[in-house]
Design a protein around this motif. Structure first.
Motif, short mmCIF file in Angstrom:
data_model
loop_
_atom_site.label_atom_id
_atom_site.label_comp_id
_atom_site.label_asym_id
_atom_site.label_seq_id
_atom_site.Cartn_x
_atom_site.Cartn_y
_atom_site.Cartn_z
N ASP A 48 0.83 -1.20 0.00
CA ASP A 48 0.00 0.00 0.00
C ASP A 48 0.87 1.25 0.00
O ASP A 48 0.62 2.20 -0.74
N ARG A 49 1.91 1.26 0.80
CA ARG A 49 2.80 2.42 0.88
C ARG A 49 3.52 2.66 -0.45
O ARG A 49 3.63 3.79 -0.93
N LEU A 50 4.02 1.59 -1.05
CA LEU A 50 4.69 1.72 -2.34
C LEU A 50 3.71 2.22 -3.41
O LEU A 50 4.08 3.05 -4.25
N ALA A 51 2.48 1.73 -3.36
CA ALA A 51 1.46 2.18 -4.31
C ALA A 51 1.21 3.68 -4.16
O ALA A 51 1.10 4.41 -5.15
N GLN A 52 1.14 4.14 -2.92
CA GLN A 52 0.94 5.57 -2.67
C GLN A 52 2.10 6.41 -3.19
O GLN A 52 1.93 7.57 -3.54
N ASP A 53 3.28 5.79 -3.27
CA ASP A 53 4.47 6.49 -3.77
C ASP A 53 4.67 6.32 -5.27
O ASP A 53 5.72 6.68 -5.81
N GLY A 54 3.67 5.74 -5.96
CA GLY A 54 3.70 5.67 -7.42
C GLY A 54 4.30 4.41 -8.02
O GLY A 54 4.72 4.42 -9.18
N TYR A 55 4.31 3.32 -7.26
CA TYR A 55 4.83 2.05 -7.77
C TYR A 55 3.72 1.03 -7.94
O TYR A 55 2.68 1.11 -7.29
N TRP A 56 3.98 0.04 -8.80
CA TRP A 56 3.13 -1.15 -8.89
C TRP A 56 3.81 -2.19 -8.01
O TRP A 56 4.82 -2.77 -8.39
N ALA A 57 3.30 -2.38 -6.83
CA ALA A 57 3.90 -3.27 -5.85
C ALA A 57 3.21 -4.62 -5.89
O ALA A 57 1.99 -4.70 -5.78
N VAL A 58 4.01 -5.67 -6.03
CA VAL A 58 3.48 -7.04 -6.17
C VAL A 58 4.20 -7.95 -5.19
O VAL A 58 5.43 -7.96 -5.13
N ALA A 59 3.44 -8.72 -4.43
CA ALA A 59 4.01 -9.72 -3.52
C ALA A 59 3.51 -11.09 -3.95
O ALA A 59 2.33 -11.42 -3.76
N PRO A 60 4.38 -11.90 -4.56
CA PRO A 60 3.98 -13.26 -4.94
C PRO A 60 4.16 -14.24 -3.79
O PRO A 60 4.98 -14.01 -2.90
N ALA A 61 3.42 -15.31 -3.83
CA ALA A 61 3.70 -16.43 -2.93
C ALA A 61 4.89 -17.17 -3.54
O ALA A 61 4.92 -17.42 -4.75
N GLN A 62 5.89 -17.49 -2.74
CA GLN A 62 7.05 -18.21 -3.25
C GLN A 62 6.70 -19.68 -3.46
O GLN A 62 5.80 -20.21 -2.80
N ARG A 63 7.42 -20.33 -4.33
CA ARG A 63 7.13 -21.74 -4.61
C ARG A 63 7.15 -22.56 -3.31
O ARG A 63 8.02 -22.38 -2.47
N GLY A 64 6.14 -23.41 -3.17
CA GLY A 64 6.03 -24.25 -1.99
C GLY A 64 5.28 -23.63 -0.83
O GLY A 64 5.09 -24.27 0.20
N TYR A 65 4.80 -22.40 -0.98
CA TYR A 65 4.16 -21.70 0.14
C TYR A 65 2.65 -21.63 0.02
O TYR A 65 2.02 -20.91 0.77
N TRP A 66 2.04 -22.34 -0.89
CA TRP A 66 0.58 -22.35 -0.97
C TRP A 66 0.14 -23.71 -1.48
O TRP A 66 0.90 -24.41 -2.13
N PRO A 67 -1.08 -24.12 -1.16
CA PRO A 67 -1.57 -25.41 -1.64
C PRO A 67 -1.50 -25.46 -3.16
O PRO A 67 -1.96 -24.56 -3.84
N GLY A 68 -0.88 -26.49 -3.68
CA GLY A 68 -0.74 -26.62 -5.12
C GLY A 68 0.47 -25.88 -5.67
O GLY A 68 0.69 -25.86 -6.88
N GLY A 69 1.27 -25.29 -4.80
CA GLY A 69 2.41 -24.50 -5.25
C GLY A 69 3.74 -25.20 -5.16
O GLY A 69 4.79 -24.55 -5.15
N ALA A 70 3.71 -26.53 -5.11
CA ALA A 70 4.97 -27.27 -5.05
C ALA A 70 5.76 -27.04 -6.32
O ALA A 70 5.20 -26.84 -7.40
N ALA A 71 7.07 -27.07 -6.20
CA ALA A 71 7.94 -26.85 -7.36
C ALA A 71 7.69 -27.92 -8.41
O ALA A 71 7.78 -29.10 -8.11
#
Length: 202
Positions: free
Chosen positions: A49-72
């Protein structure tokens, strides 16, 4: 007034053979926020949210292995594999370059991405894990660092593989739905018995 969580959007992006859940906010130059262990993408909601307010497109992905179905898909969790995931995500999001902010294993992924293709990384911020051989040297020779990294050694033991009745995951606590990280997840606070001073415990 809306909260940071209300302004953060979620969706899934296909990148590098994975269906990657992401949280995003804003528009402008791309900044990827890469979480570590045991965090998750929602750990970055306030910063997004802070980065967005400062004019960026801020994206946080789930890293591989950190969500159901996200195994490498290739079974690899090596730095080179997570670095390639970062580069694939930059491409999947339609950008040539990105700023990278990585914490813990996210820093490791950011360093790997920059080593694999430096032209794709504008700027890099690594938190908690230094670049280069310094951490490995500290693990081997510095008793203070070994004590701080105890959990990494613990996870290499058979005891760490035993199920626990108190073990929960974001999906079992209602923090995520349909495999997506949620913006309302909060990590439990761990009380600290010692004060931090200039990055060192006192």
């Amino acid at each position: 007034m809306s909260s940071a969580g209300d302004r953060v959007r979620r969706r899934t992006v296909r990148a590098g053979g994975l269906e990657v859940p992401i949280l995003e906010a804003g528009s402008g130059p791309l900044v990827l926020c890469l979480h570590g262990f045991p965090d998750h993408a929602a750990s970055w909601a306030g910063l997004l949210d802070r980065l967005a307010q400062d004019g960026y497109w801020a994206v946080a992905p789930a890293q591989r292995g950190y969500w159901p179905g996200g195994a490498a898909p290739d079974g690899s969790y090596r730095a080179s594999a997570t670095g390639q995931d970062v580069l694939a995500l930059i491409e999947a999001l339609g950008r040539e370059r990105a700023d990278l902010v990585g914490h813990d294993l996210g820093a490791r992924a950011a360093y790997a991405a920059a080593n694999l293709d430096p032209a794709r990384v504008r700027r890099l911020v690594g938190m908690s894990v230094p670049y280069g051989p310094g951490l490995r040297t500290a693990w081997l020779a510095d008793g203070d660092q070994q004590r701080r990294s105890w959990y990494m050694f613990f996870f290499q033991t058979a005891l760490a593989n035993r199920p626990s009745s108190s073990t929960t995951s974001p999906s079992s606590t209602g923090c995520g739905e349909n495999g997506h990280p949620a913006t309302n997840c909060r990590m439990r606070s761990v009380p600290r018995s010692r004060k931090l001073s200039a990055g060192r415990e006192s």
